[in-house]
Design a protein around this motif. Structure first.
Motif, mmCIF file in Angstrom:
data_model
loop_
_atom_site.group_PDB
_atom_site.id
_atom_site.type_symbol
_atom_site.label_atom_id
_atom_site.label_comp_id
_atom_site.label_asym_id
_atom_site.label_seq_id
_atom_site.Cartn_x
_atom_site.Cartn_y
_atom_site.Cartn_z
ATOM 1 N N PHE B 37 0.801 -1.219 0.000
ATOM 2 C CA PHE B 37 0.000 0.000 0.000
ATOM 3 C C PHE B 37 0.832 1.267 0.000
ATOM 4 O O PHE B 37 0.382 2.323 -0.418
ATOM 5 C CB PHE B 37 -0.921 -0.001 1.215
ATOM 6 N N ALA B 91 8.779 -2.366 7.784
ATOM 7 C CA ALA B 91 7.367 -2.683 7.975
ATOM 8 C C ALA B 91 6.967 -4.064 7.486
ATOM 9 O O ALA B 91 5.975 -4.600 7.948
ATOM 10 C CB ALA B 91 6.503 -1.631 7.287
ATOM 11 N N LEU B 95 7.207 -9.131 9.286
ATOM 12 C CA LEU B 95 5.888 -9.759 9.230
ATOM 13 C C LEU B 95 5.820 -10.857 8.175
ATOM 14 O O LEU B 95 4.751 -11.388 7.912
ATOM 15 C CB LEU B 95 4.825 -8.703 8.935
ATOM 16 N N LEU B 101 -3.250 -10.636 6.571
ATOM 17 C CA LEU B 101 -3.669 -9.251 6.767
ATOM 18 C C LEU B 101 -2.641 -8.421 7.522
ATOM 19 O O LEU B 101 -2.667 -7.206 7.455
ATOM 20 C CB LEU B 101 -5.003 -9.209 7.520
ATOM 21 N N ALA B 102 -1.724 -9.068 8.245
ATOM 22 C CA ALA B 102 -0.778 -8.305 9.058
ATOM 23 C C ALA B 102 0.070 -7.347 8.223
ATOM 24 O O ALA B 102 0.116 -6.153 8.517
ATOM 25 C CB ALA B 102 0.083 -9.252 9.889
ATOM 26 N N LEU B 104 -0.588 -6.149 5.399
ATOM 27 C CA LEU B 104 -1.465 -5.163 4.761
ATOM 28 C C LEU B 104 -1.728 -4.000 5.708
ATOM 29 O O LEU B 104 -1.640 -2.823 5.320
ATOM 30 C CB LEU B 104 -2.786 -5.817 4.352
ATOM 31 N N ILE B 105 -2.027 -4.306 6.966
ATOM 32 C CA ILE B 105 -2.273 -3.245 7.939
ATOM 33 C C ILE B 105 -1.003 -2.437 8.170
ATOM 34 O O ILE B 105 -1.018 -1.207 8.230
ATOM 35 C CB ILE B 105 -2.768 -3.845 9.265
ATOM 36 N N SER B 106 0.115 -3.152 8.268
ATOM 37 C CA SER B 106 1.380 -2.458 8.461
ATOM 38 C C SER B 106 1.672 -1.563 7.256
ATOM 39 O O SER B 106 2.194 -0.455 7.396
ATOM 40 C CB SER B 106 2.436 -3.516 8.710
ATOM 41 N N ILE B 108 -0.637 -0.129 5.355
ATOM 42 C CA ILE B 108 -1.526 1.033 5.455
ATOM 43 C C ILE B 108 -0.946 2.024 6.467
ATOM 44 O O ILE B 108 -0.926 3.231 6.234
ATOM 45 C CB ILE B 108 -2.948 0.594 5.844
ATOM 46 N N GLY B 109 -0.405 1.482 7.582
ATOM 47 C CA GLY B 109 0.256 2.340 8.565
ATOM 48 C C GLY B 109 1.423 3.087 7.940
ATOM 49 O O GLY B 109 1.594 4.289 8.150
ATOM 50 N N MET B 110 2.213 2.382 7.134
ATOM 51 C CA MET B 110 3.361 3.006 6.485
ATOM 52 C C MET B 110 2.903 4.102 5.529
ATOM 53 O O MET B 110 3.522 5.161 5.437
ATOM 54 C CB MET B 110 4.149 1.917 5.736
#
Lengths: 429, 304
Positions: B37, B91, B95, B101-102, B104-106, B108-110
């Motif tokens: 992302f 990031a 993981l 999903l882990a 992916l969330i990381s 989005i955080g990045m």
């Protein structure tokens, strides 16, 4: 992460830190070292190498500290979800849940609670509800939905438009908003649910963006980028929360013989969302025990096996999508009622990402984990408000940090829906 | 007709930029199966480095345009690659092997982190630069409409073609390309036959970031104005392009990018400009419904 279990010896640690510092230097030079400002119509580049030096020194020190950190003090990244325990932890969780609900119920009556706290608590509950709604789609049915905010938007706009155009009140609109959102869920789900995994993710993301684009551009219907204003506030079973009610109406404070206070309305809204959220929770817990709920979880684990067992994957996914969307719609219509004003600004992709983050950070499928994650994600930016601009930078960094530290979420233990009774312990073992 | 031709040229230019960004998505997805992302933000950082680079060069009084563009391209590719590498290292690598999903969330955080990091450091206002490449060719001229191909459009299309050819050679002819293709098939097996998987994945991110940097420089030259928010829009378009072409397929990414660019240009020209993104996503959804693996993707075989 640091793979070595023992702290590196000093020379090795120094080398690691030096490498990190060099990388930090390369990262910092273009973005920190230079910046451009508009002077008299054209850009002028300026430097701030002192910041670069500080950043590099900080990275060097941080990396060195991390390498020399005694392993016993380290936060251990937990990669495997804890095994399902059939012992007292269930009751512990139940106790936690009951305690949380009790705190939530008495919160508005506590002496230190003011408007600000109740406002933040309401926001937390909206995210809890959205998280629980999305959890049905992502956590139970295993469908990655990056456009959940679309249903939230549909709920909000349905309420706003119904109330403004037809004069319906909040309680009449709430079920309608849920139905509209669920219909949108079916409408979107029908063609796309045959797609798998990440394709579904991008299509839902696209759908979320499409809804937003329509909201921005369909001026005559949705008010365009300016949004819709003067959305009626919900009343307490017909008693409005106004200081001076219109003729023929009795205000809430008059009816109960209280001094007028705007706090009443906030507390009332808080209870509305609390009840809505608890309904979502109860619904989720119950439906997991029904055939359709079990089919969702089975589908998440293995689609092919489900087909072999005669479960229709499309219909099953569609129900999950529609029900998740319905709760999103409820939350949306509450949001519109609470704000009294909505605009497409509130329904951007970042909102979808936040809701998904609540679900994943909470530990997918864990109801109480979602509560913790929602509190964290709402309260963290509130605390960081002092840092103003840095707020979202810290937020992004925290999201990465939590994910790296706990990839399975804060509470990764999931209550199994079905349990085999444990075999009696035999003497031999 | 003239109008149509002009829109086709504009669409191709835009599509070339999307295609360059889409390659980054498709490569990363092919190898580790995750949506990067933050890739859109990498492209945005490339564009910011370009703005800073051009501003510094003009302050130094360097007036040779090809020289300036070359310098800025090299600098942008170098620095942006470091960002690409760091993003993966910080990031995603911790993981790897975690559940789907882990990362992916990381990511989005990045993405949130980088977007706001640039906003804080470089300011939230749009950054306009003086036009650097001006002029163009007139291809066709009739009484009411002139079809022109500006030099910057030629530059963008040529650069993209050169990069695509070079990149295809890299994938098919070099040891790194072979390692990448091996990793794409099976990470564990690749590591068993002696491929340094970590290094290969890092280099994939570096190459993707380099291509995104080129796209960032090009978009700066083309539009002459950028802000910290361009990464998100371009990111989802480019990801849509990668999916449209069949994710994991490099020619697919380019084709998808061109298609999205053309759709956008034609839709803006003949229908309403406000709904151009709607058209893009509708086409994406339609293609996925009727050809779920994308235009050039391989069908996924499911094994029990």
């Amino acid at each position: 992460m640091i793979a070595a279990a023992a702290p590196s010896p000093l020379p090795a640690a120094l080398k690691e830190a030096a490498v990190a510092a060099v990388v930090a230097l390369a990262l910092a030079i273009p973005m920190v070292g230079f910046y451009t400002v508009d002077e008299g119509g054209s850009l002028v580049a300026k430097t701030r190498f002192d910041w670069v030096a500080i950043a590099v020194a900080a990275v060097f020190a941080g990396r060195l500290a991390l390498a020399l950190w005694p392993p016993a003090w380290r936060l251990k990244p937990r990669r495997e979800p804890a095994h399902v325990a059939v012992d007292g932890r269930f009751t512990l969780m139940k106790f936690f849940g009951a305690a949380a609900v009790t705190v939530a119920v008495v919160l508005p009556f506590l002496p230190f609670t003011d408007r600000y706290i109740i406002d933040v608590a309401t926001t937390v509950l909206i995210y809890v509800m959205l998280g629980w709604g999305l959890n049905i789609v992502v956590g139970l049915a295993g469908l990655l939905d990056l456009g959940y905010v679309a249903f939230y938007a549909v709920g909000a706009y349905s309420f706003a438009l119904l109330a403004r155009n037809f004069g319906l009140n909040f309680w009449e609109c709430l079920p309608l908003a849920g139905i509209f959102a669920a219909l949108f869920g079916v409408l979107l789900g029908f063609p796309v649910l045959r797609l798998r995994g990440d394709y579904l993710a991008i299509v839902t993301l696209g759908f979320g963006e499409m809804i937003r684009i329509v909201l921005v551009n369909w001026q005559s219907f949705t008010g365009g980028p300016n949004g819709l204003t003067s959305i009626p506030r919900p009343s307490f079973f017909g008693l409005p929360f106004t200081r001076t009610p219109e003729a023929g109406e009795t205000a809430f404070h008059e009816f109960f013989g209280l001094e007028f206070s705007s706090y009443h309305r906030l507390a009332f809204l808080y209870f509305v969302i609390l009840v809505l959220a608890l309904i979502t929770n109860a619904f989720t817990l119950r439906i997991r025990r029904l055939p359709v709920g079990r089919a969702w979880e089975a589908l998440r684990e293995d689609e092919i096996a489900c087909r072999a067992l005669g479960i229709n994957p499309t219909n099953t996914k569609l129900t999950a999508f529609a029900i998740g969307a319905m709760f999103g719609g409820f939350a949306g219509s509450f949001f519109a009622a609470r704000q009294g004003f909505i605009s497409p600004e509130s329904f951007t992709f970042i909102e979808s990402a936040l809701i998904l983050a609540v679900v994943v950070l909470g530990g997918m499928g864990s109801q109480i984990g979602i509560v913790f994650a929602a509190i964290l994600l709402v309260v963290l930016p509130e605390i960081a408000r002092e840092f103003a601009e840095l707020r979202m930078v810290l937020f992004g960094a925290a999201m990465i940090g939590i994910m790296v530290w706990r990839p399975h979420g804060l509470l990764s233990r999931r209550d199994p829906s079905i349990l085999l009774p444990l075999p009696k312990a035999t003497g031999a073992s | 007709m003239e109008y149509f031709l002009q829109q086709a040229i504009n669409g191709l230019t835009l599509g070339a930029i999307y295609g360059l960004v889409a390659i980054g998505y498709t490569m990363v997805y092919g190898i580790i199966g995750m949506i990067n992302f933050a890739h859109g933000e990498i492209y945005m950082i490339g564009a910011f480095i370009a703005v800073i680079g051009f501003t510094i060069l003009s302050m130094l009084g360097i007036s040779s345009v090809p020289f300036a563009i070359l310098i800025v391209l090299i600098v942008a590719i170098l620095f942006t690659s470091v960002y690409g590498w760091a993003v993966e290292r910080i990031a995603y690598r911790p993981l790897r092997g975690s559940f789907r999903l882990a990362p992916l969330i990381s990511a989005i955080g990045m993405s949130i982190f980088l977007q706001n990091y640039v906003q804080v450091l470089q300011g939230a206002r749009v950054k306009p630069i003086q036009p650097i490449v001006t002029g163009g060719l007139t291809l066709m001229s009739s009484s009411h409409f002139t079809v022109s191909l500006s030099y910057i459009q030629i530059l963008i299309i040529l650069t993209t073609v050169v990069l695509m050819v070079g990149f295809s050679l890299l994938i098919t002819r070099t040891a790194l390309g072979r390692a990448q293709r091996a990793c794409e098939q099976d990470l564990t097996m690749a590591s068993l036959v002696g491929i340094n998987v970590d290094r290969t994945i890092s280099l994939t991110f570096v190459i993707g970031a380099g291509l995104a940097a080129v796209a960032g420089v090009m978009v700066t030259l083309y539009y002459g104005v950028i802000d910290f928010y361009i990464g998100f829009q371009a990111g989802i378009k480019a990801f849509a392009a990668a999916v449209l072409g069949g994710i994991g397929s490099l020619p697919g990414a380019m084709l998808g990018g061109l298609l999205i660019g053309l759709v956008e240009a034609f839709w803006s020209a003949y229908f309403t400009i406000e709904y151009k993104d709607l058209a893009t996503f509708s086409i994406l959804i339609l293609v996925l419904i009727f050809r779920p693996t994308g235009l050039l993707g391989r069908p996924e075989v499911e094994k029990v």
